[in-house]
Design a protein around this motif. Structure first.
Motif, short mmCIF file in Angstrom:
data_model
loop_
_atom_site.label_atom_id
_atom_site.label_comp_id
_atom_site.label_asym_id
_atom_site.label_seq_id
_atom_site.Cartn_x
_atom_site.Cartn_y
_atom_site.Cartn_z
N SER A 86 0.83 -1.20 0.00
CA SER A 86 0.00 0.00 0.00
C SER A 86 0.87 1.26 0.00
CB SER A 86 -0.92 -0.01 1.22
OG SER A 86 -1.65 1.19 1.32
N GLN A 87 1.88 1.28 0.84
CA GLN A 87 2.75 2.46 0.94
C GLN A 87 3.50 2.72 -0.36
OE1 GLN A 87 5.07 1.25 4.35
NE2 GLN A 87 3.73 2.32 5.80
N SER A 88 3.96 1.65 -1.02
CA SER A 88 4.70 1.82 -2.27
C SER A 88 3.80 2.37 -3.38
CB SER A 88 5.32 0.49 -2.70
OG SER A 88 6.33 0.10 -1.80
N LEU A 89 2.58 1.88 -3.45
CA LEU A 89 1.64 2.41 -4.43
C LEU A 89 1.41 3.90 -4.21
CD1 LEU A 89 -0.92 -0.53 -4.44
CD2 LEU A 89 0.28 0.29 -6.46
N VAL A 90 1.18 4.26 -2.97
CA VAL A 90 0.92 5.66 -2.64
C VAL A 90 2.13 6.54 -2.97
CG1 VAL A 90 0.48 7.28 -0.73
CG2 VAL A 90 -0.84 5.15 -0.90
N GLU A 91 3.35 6.04 -2.70
CA GLU A 91 4.56 6.80 -3.01
C GLU A 91 4.64 7.10 -4.51
OE1 GLU A 91 6.40 8.02 -0.80
OE2 GLU A 91 6.75 6.68 0.88
#
Length: 279
Positions: A126-131
């Motif tokens: 999730s964090q990588s997608l948002v980044e």
């Protein structure tokens, strides 16, 4: 990688019929799907095209139907929203919208957790997608919003997501910034590597403070995975435990394409005290 450049140089009459012919294609991987989606989006938005599809093997069309790809350019379809997939291993493409960035990352996390990874921690996904999404809106200045698709391959236990936009490419952004500091222009592959350096920031942005793409690279490496970036005239490939590959493209890509692959067997076990998202 010539496709993006060809599309953004095309001139059409308004309301032209755009027919997408898959011919003898049997399969499109996530990267091919998002590049195609951005290409259609560019022509659809700029020239108000009507979009039709033809050709392709039944297996390909079945896949595209399940992820609702062919619906995205119907005037009534809400492609900025999260769309439920009929394929449990693949999320529907998403037309990246700024007000849905966090929600999409959370939905991706929830979806794959419920379908395949009940006891695994998917917060880094999730964090990588948002980044990556934030990187698009912070720097690309794209005339169209980008696209993302995420797919799991059960046979290899590999999960892949691909994100594409046709905006200002990473090398352009980096070199414009460095020119302002009286530095010489970097080759495009070197500029991509510069963008991946921890602490490299173009301007003050509270939500990533220059660590966005660095975090994505670390996620891929820590997950026995692979990060691939094509942007303008350069490319960068880093596979876990292997030397990086970096160079210049024979045909520049007019925008940025980011592909992240991870080995899901490396995911940490889920901590029951972690936050659980409800929708």
């Amino acid at each position: 990688m010539r496709f993006g450049n060809y599309v953004t140089s095309i001139e059409l009459e308004p309301n032209t019929l755009l027919k997408v012919d898959f011919r003898d294609a049997k399969f499109l991987d996530p990267a091919e799907i998002v590049v195609l989606a951005c290409s259609i989006e560019y022509l659809y938005t700029r020239f108000n095209c009507k979009v039709e599809f033809c050709g392709g093997f039944p297996s390909l069309n079945n896949h595209l139907d399940k992820i609702k790809f062919k619906h995205y350019w119907n005037p009534s379809f809400k492609r900025d929203n999260y769309t439920a997939s009929k394929n449990n291993s693949t999320l529907c493409p998403w037309h990246i919208s700024k007000n849905m960035i966090d929600q999409y990352g959370q939905q991706a996390q929830k979806y794959f957790k419920n379908t395949f990874f009940h006891n695994k921690d998917l917060q880094p996904l999730s964090q990588s997608l948002v980044e990556v999404f934030n990187n698009i809106f912070d720097h690309s200045e794209s005339s169209i919003q980008g696209y993302v698709i995420t797919q799991f391959y059960p046979s290899t236990e590999e999960l892949t997501f691909a994100v594409c936009d046709f905006g200002k490419a990473i090398p352009t952004t980096i070199n414009n910034y460095l020119h302002g500091k009286d530095n010489f222009e970097l080759k495009h592959n070197v500029a991509i590597e510069k963008a991946l350096e921890r602490g490299m920031t173009i301007r003050s942005i509270p939500h990533n403070a220059g660590f966005g793409l660095t975090n994505v690279l670390e996620f891929a490496e820590d997950s026995n995975g692979k990060l691939t970036i094509f942007s303008n005239g350069g490319y960068f490939i880093k596979e876990s435990k292997k030397e990086k590959k970096s160079g210049l493209l024979s045909y520049p890509f007019n925008g940025t394409l980011i592909i992240v692959k991870i080995d899901t067997t490396t995911l940490d076990d889920f901590d029951s005290d972690d936050e659980i998202y409800e929708f």
